[in-house]
Design an enzyme around this catalytic site. Structure first.
Site, PDB file in Angstrom:
ATOM      1  CG  ASN A  37      39.019  19.799 -46.870  1.00 42.38           C
ATOM      2  OD1 ASN A  37      38.777  19.112 -45.881  1.00 42.38           O
ATOM      3  ND2 ASN A  37      40.139  20.483 -47.012  1.00 42.38           N
ATOM      4  CG  HIS A 122      52.516  22.424 -50.632  1.00 43.69           C
ATOM      5  ND1 HIS A 122      51.317  22.714 -50.041  1.00 43.69           N
ATOM      6  CD2 HIS A 122      52.251  22.198 -51.930  1.00 43.69           C
ATOM      7  CE1 HIS A 122      50.363  22.661 -50.954  1.00 43.69           C
ATOM      8  NE2 HIS A 122      50.905  22.341 -52.115  1.00 43.69           N
ATOM      9  NE  ARG A 147      51.499  26.001 -51.959  1.00 43.01           N
ATOM     10  CZ  ARG A 147      50.306  25.979 -51.374  1.00 43.01           C
ATOM     11  NH1 ARG A 147      49.197  25.960 -52.110  1.00 43.01           N
ATOM     12  NH2 ARG A 147      50.198  25.933 -50.067  1.00 43.01           N
ATOM     13  CE1 TYR A 159      45.876  27.311 -48.529  1.00 38.71           C
ATOM     14  CE2 TYR A 159      47.551  28.535 -49.743  1.00 38.71           C
ATOM     15  CZ  TYR A 159      46.796  27.395 -49.556  1.00 38.71           C
ATOM     16  OH  TYR A 159      47.000  26.323 -50.381  1.00 38.71           O
ATOM     17  CG  ASP A 210      47.427  28.853 -53.706  1.00 33.98           C
ATOM     18  OD1 ASP A 210      46.677  29.756 -54.131  1.00 33.98           O
ATOM     19  OD2 ASP A 210      47.016  27.719 -53.365  1.00 33.98           O
ATOM     20  CD  GLU A 236      47.325  27.115 -56.663  1.00 37.30           C
ATOM     21  OE1 GLU A 236      48.502  26.675 -56.766  1.00 37.30           O
ATOM     22  OE2 GLU A 236      46.477  26.592 -55.939  1.00 37.30           O
ATOM     23  CG  HIS A 312      43.453  20.918 -55.696  1.00 41.67           C
ATOM     24  ND1 HIS A 312      42.190  20.874 -55.150  1.00 41.67           N
ATOM     25  CD2 HIS A 312      44.276  21.336 -54.720  1.00 41.67           C
ATOM     26  CE1 HIS A 312      42.265  21.258 -53.880  1.00 41.67           C
ATOM     27  NE2 HIS A 312      43.512  21.542 -53.606  1.00 41.67           N
ATOM     28  CG  ASP A 316      41.623  18.887 -49.644  1.00 35.50           C
ATOM     29  OD1 ASP A 316      42.762  19.374 -49.515  1.00 35.50           O
ATOM     30  OD2 ASP A 316      40.785  19.364 -50.424  1.00 35.50           O
ATOM     31  CD  GLU A 339      48.563  21.311 -54.610  1.00 29.97           C
ATOM     32  OE1 GLU A 339      47.476  21.339 -55.210  1.00 29.97           O
ATOM     33  OE2 GLU A 339      48.798  21.984 -53.589  1.00 29.97           O
ATOM     34  CD1 TRP A 402      41.339  30.868 -44.835  1.00 32.65           C
ATOM     35  CD2 TRP A 402      41.014  29.174 -46.246  1.00 32.65           C
ATOM     36  NE1 TRP A 402      42.323  29.943 -44.594  1.00 32.65           N
ATOM     37  CE2 TRP A 402      42.149  28.888 -45.453  1.00 32.65           C
ATOM     38  CE3 TRP A 402      40.636  28.256 -47.238  1.00 32.65           C
ATOM     39  CZ2 TRP A 402      42.902  27.712 -45.584  1.00 32.65           C
ATOM     40  CZ3 TRP A 402      41.352  27.090 -47.373  1.00 32.65           C
ATOM     41  CH2 TRP A 402      42.481  26.816 -46.539  1.00 32.65           C
TER      42      TRP A 402
HETATM   43  C1  GCO Z   1      46.280  23.998 -52.927  1.00 29.29           C
HETATM   44  C2  GCO Z   1      45.018  24.397 -52.268  1.00 29.29           C
HETATM   45  C3  GCO Z   1      44.718  23.766 -50.947  1.00 29.29           C
HETATM   46  C4  GCO Z   1      43.277  24.093 -50.566  1.00 29.29           C
HETATM   47  C5  GCO Z   1      42.628  22.908 -49.958  1.00 29.29           C
HETATM   48  C6  GCO Z   1      41.173  23.176 -49.660  1.00 29.29           C
HETATM   49  O1  GCO Z   1      46.716  24.741 -53.763  1.00 29.29           O
HETATM   50  O2  GCO Z   1      46.764  22.925 -52.605  1.00 29.29           O
HETATM   51  O3  GCO Z   1      44.846  25.783 -52.301  1.00 29.29           O
HETATM   52  O4  GCO Z   1      45.635  24.072 -49.948  1.00 29.29           O
HETATM   53  O5  GCO Z   1      43.225  25.173 -49.708  1.00 29.29           O
HETATM   54  O6  GCO Z   1      42.771  21.838 -50.816  1.00 29.29           O
HETATM   55  O7  GCO Z   1      40.500  22.003 -49.402  1.00 29.29           O
HETATM   56 MG    MG Z   2      45.565  26.380 -54.254  1.00 29.29          MG
END
Ligand code: GCO
Ligand code: MG
Length: 402
Positions: A37, A122, A147, A159, A210, A236, A312, A316, A339, A402
């Site tokens: 990403n 999510h 989540r 975020y 997260d 997380e 993960h 992306d 996820e 971030w």
């Molecule tokens: C998650 C991740 C994503 C990332 C993203 C970055 O737990 O799914 O934190 O939201 O921020 O994949 O490319």
């Molecule tokens: Mg994450």
């Protein structure tokens, strides 16, 4: 049998994806995800200029040797660009091997340990009320694990929260946008969010959160402790993990289970975290951690310490990676959870795949290889568009994680 040619395909059906297609002299082809990403074209160039020329003429069945050749042979080890490029080739070679055997990749790994992968979805909202509603919607849709992320009063964009309280896609077209961050506001509001969610849906659904690397170890310890009454499945990325030992402090203070690793790209990134049992779930993914061949090593190592997988699976990670993850999770004896951030319909059309969501689980049929393909004509209609993840700044303007 020989690798005849390898192609990198960059497409943007709503977001950017890089895909590798390995063609053999016997007409069988394999696909691998190479998406990193915000740094997509670096991986494409690495593959086109430095990896693919070395692969032509090799026997695609020797995927272990090819993995070692690309890892050791570069001299320069690890790093997200290198390990994503190796991962893409590795995935494609497992895909080819499965097709040659007439078996799904999970059969080659050792067969099914389970019939499906429990996923977490999510739920997010601009405020607590919206987040609670989103959790209720996910429960209705059959999710067993959810989540939860919410906007924080006093902060603008946060975020994990989508613009309209719905679908969340962190990468944005153009150059990186800037988001404000204030840990004290976040710490004040997050336990309250989980109290409201538990009041609304009870203790049935598994809940996750997260922190996205934003906290210091002692702040993470405090959050973990404050969340204990709400019985989270995991917290997380509580703190950045370049310094793995930082997790010792968090671990001493809280019994909230910890997950980490979506930015890791090798077993060395989690050696201390796993061997000292500082985390409960390892989130390293097939696309960013050297493919099936290397992630299998991480998972086996983790199993020795009762650490389970929790890969993960944000948008992306392309459907090619998700197909690999489903194959892997069907086999992995220490699979924990997967996820799932569903892709757009257009992305699904570009990458037709066999896995599907059913009542809280990802399942797939017994199809050879990874069970995913690419519609190249459709992909070609959506060329690359520059897009980045946001960056975060504190009130005084200083950069934050971030
Ligand atoms: C998650 C991740 C994503 C990332 C993203 C970055 O737990 O799914 O934190 O939201 O921020 O994949 O490319
Ligand atoms: Mg994450």
């Amino acid at each position: 049998m020989k690798i005849e040619s390898v192609q990198t395909i960059v497409t943007c059906p709503g977001r950017n994806f890089v895909t590798v297609k390995v063609m053999t002299d016997e007409g069988v082809h394999g696909l691998g995800d190479a998406t990193l990403n915000g740094r997509e074209l670096a991986v494409q160039a690495y593959l086109d200029e430095h990896v693919i020329p070395c692969l032509i003429g090799r026997d695609p069945r020797n995927l272990e040797d090819i993995w070692q050749y690309l890892y050791r042979g570069a001299y320069w080890r690890r790093g997200p660009v290198t390990m994503t490029a190796i991962a893409a080739i590795d995935m494609a070679l497992w895909d080819i091997k499965g097709k040659l055997a007439g078996m799904p990749v999970y059969q080659l790994l050792g067969g099914r340990s389970r019939w499906g992968l429990m996923v977490y979805g999510h739920a997010n909202g601009r405020d607590h009320a919206e987040a609670v509603e989103a959790v209720q919607r996910h429960v209705e849709q059959g999710y067993k694990a959810i989540r939860v992320q919410s906007g924080v009063p006093g902060l603008g964009k946060v975020y994990g929260v989508g613009k309209g309280g719905g679908h969340y896609e962190p990468a944005e077209k153009g150059l990186p946008s800037e988001e404000p961050w204030d840990t004290s506001l976040y710490l004040r509001h997050t336990p309250e969010l989980f109290r409201k969610v538990r009041d609304a849906v009870g203790f049935g659904p598994l809940l996750l959160h997260d922190a996205h690397h934003r906290l210091t170890p002692i702040e993470a310890a405090r959050l973990g402790k404050a969340l204990e009454p709400f019985s989270l499945f995991w917290l997380e990325d509580a703190t950045p993990a370049e310094n793995q030992e930082a997790f010792r402090l968090i671990r001493q203070h809280t019994t909230t289970p910890l997950a980490v690793g979506e930015v890791f790209n090798s077993v060395w990134d989690c050696k201390t975290l796993i061997s000292e049992q500082l985390v409960d779930y390892i989130r390293a993914t097939i696309v960013h951690a050297g493919g099936i061949t290397h992630v299998r090593r991480i998972a086996d190592f983790a199993a020795m310490y009762q650490v389970r997988t929790g890969f993960h699976g944000a948008t992306d990670l392309s459907p090619v990676c998700m197909a690999a993850a489903v194959n892997f999770g069907l086999w992995a004896p220490n699979f924990g959870i997967q996820e799932l951030m569903p892709h757009s319909e257009l992305t699904d059309a570009v990458f037709p795949h066999n896995y599907r969501f059913e009542d809280g689980y990802l399942v797939m049929d017994e199809v050879p290889g990874l069970g995913v393909d690419i519609d190249e004509a459709l992909a070609a209609k959506y060329p690359y568009e520059r897009a980045y993840l946001p960056v975060a700044r504190l009130a005084d303007g200083a950069m934050w994680h971030w």
